[in-house]
Write an enzyme that holds these catalytic residues in place. Sequence first.
Site, PDB file in Angstrom:
ATOM      1  N   GLU A 158       0.648  -0.833   0.166  1.00  0.00           N
ATOM      2  CA  GLU A 158      -0.168   0.193   0.244  1.00  0.00           C
ATOM      3  C   GLU A 158       0.691   0.958  -0.487  1.00  0.00           C
ATOM      4  O   GLU A 158       0.556   2.555   0.742  1.00  0.00           O
ATOM      5  CB  GLU A 158      -1.061  -0.221   1.143  1.00  0.00           C
ATOM      6  CG  GLU A 158      -2.119  -1.239   1.219  1.00  0.00           C
ATOM      7  CD  GLU A 158      -2.803  -0.925   1.009  1.00  0.00           C
ATOM      8  OE1 GLU A 158      -3.619   0.015   0.683  1.00  0.00           O
ATOM      9  OE2 GLU A 158      -4.147  -1.815  -0.353  1.00  0.00           O
ATOM     10  N   HIS A 211      -3.976   2.089   7.907  1.00  0.00           N
ATOM     11  CA  HIS A 211      -2.591   2.270   6.922  1.00  0.00           C
ATOM     12  C   HIS A 211      -1.975   2.768   8.472  1.00  0.00           C
ATOM     13  O   HIS A 211      -2.541   3.652   9.641  1.00  0.00           O
ATOM     14  CB  HIS A 211      -2.980   3.719   6.294  1.00  0.00           C
ATOM     15  CG  HIS A 211      -3.240   2.980   4.420  1.00  0.00           C
ATOM     16  ND1 HIS A 211      -4.325   3.395   3.880  1.00  0.00           N
ATOM     17  CD2 HIS A 211      -2.718   1.795   4.042  1.00  0.00           C
ATOM     18  CE1 HIS A 211      -4.120   3.203   2.737  1.00  0.00           C
ATOM     19  NE2 HIS A 211      -3.618   1.870   2.888  1.00  0.00           N
ATOM     20  N   CYS A 231      -2.827  11.692   4.083  1.00  0.00           N
ATOM     21  CA  CYS A 231      -2.813  10.379   2.521  1.00  0.00           C
ATOM     22  C   CYS A 231      -2.623  11.391   1.405  1.00  0.00           C
ATOM     23  O   CYS A 231      -2.808  10.334   0.034  1.00  0.00           O
ATOM     24  CB  CYS A 231      -4.344   9.869   2.561  1.00  0.00           C
ATOM     25  SG  CYS A 231      -4.641   9.173   4.439  1.00  0.00           S
TER      26      CYS A 231
END
Length: 446
Positions: free
Chosen positions: A174, A248, A365
Amino acid sequence: MLAREWQFDGLVGPTHNYAGLAHGNLAAAKNAGAVSNPRKAALQGLEKMRFVRNLGVPQAFFPPHYRPQIAELERLGFTGNLASILSTSYQQAPALLAAVYSSSFMWAANAATVTPSADSNDGKLHLTPANLFSHFHRSIETPFTTHLLHKIFHNKKLFTVHNALHAVEIFGDEGAANHMRICDNHSSKATHILAYGKSREMTSKASTYTARQERLASEAIARLHGLNPDKTLVLQQSPEAIDQGVFHNDVIAMNTTSLMLLHERAFTENDQEKLRAVFSNHPHLNYREVLNSELSIADAVSTYLFNSQLLELGEGKMALLAPSECGNHAGVRMLVDRWLGQGILQQVHYLDVRESMRNGGGPACLRLRVVMTAEQEQSIHPSIILTDERYAQLDDWVNTHYRDRLIFSDLCDPYFVKELDAAYSALEAILGMEGLYDAYRPSSLL
Ligand code: SUG
């Protein structure tokens, strides 16, 4: 000149919507089906970029990916002209239609993992695009991300753009959202922290949600990027945190250069101890854990405190760009004020990125960090650097082409696809990147 940390933000696309596609992402699940405002989302993102640039931090952006990805629907057996592909998928597989429209590429922290040249064994800057194996709507980002990275970091003497890892479960990757670098300043060698949620050997694992990052993927990236094994720690995210919505690592820990701020339960107990040891050997580094009694994991997730953008402004001055949700939370404000009082932070700014937050994406992000030397800065593709002029052009482009309201039924309208195509064409012209989207356009528009 010292190396500088560039912020590469994902420019929000004109199809930004709330489809509830992301497993373990509480905000996205909560807002599934809500009305989105792509124009506002993109303007909030642009405003953040402008703000960062005005702080003196170099800022660039990734152009939005072409959406919808009609070819992905064709690959799944939807045939006919555009109108019939849209209407059949709308009726038979609405989640797939939503997936090929998703603007999830805007969360650039998931685009790739980056190693600055100071840390690699061959003196080059390395980038590996993430395969985003965990979700279909995210996995379709990889080909265009790879294409963009090659275009931007085209100088092969200075940069290596790797292929994404194989898209199979054991290599689920990711990107930089699970990567932190601890160092004195942007030019110095760093200790790398690679966070994973899943591995074959682990003894404790998340049970409510599926972890996304695989240990084997983190290890492969460390090897590919030529990291020094003595300065690389691969740490397990706490399963308890994942089960409470920490999909995350950047939802529970943040760092830049010598400063790390994180929740006491970010990693498993054993691994958090290993992290403490890195800092205890270096008293000039700053490490602050937030206790669960000061801020619960649930509140860390709902405010996204640890997804603030932490920026070093030079001479060790630190600025925190926190989502406005943090400013409205008394407990978070107390923590932030304490850090200010202790001189750990010099500036705090609360920014409105609500459209992105409602899909589980905060300020951190929305950006990928790329530390570059002066020579590397000179060699990147200039079109994606945010200058005053570029900001004005993009602002105008968004205001001209983006809708201020989008709901799921809009996605099966072929006229919307045509409208979007015009927006993408206009952007190619602004950026001087004609043909950028050619491989992704539907074969017939109407
Ligand atoms: O993968 N949300 C993204 C948010 C990514 C946040 N990135 C970082 N933490 N670095 C995700 O969960 C929601 C899309 C939707 O449901 O419409 C989504 O994909």
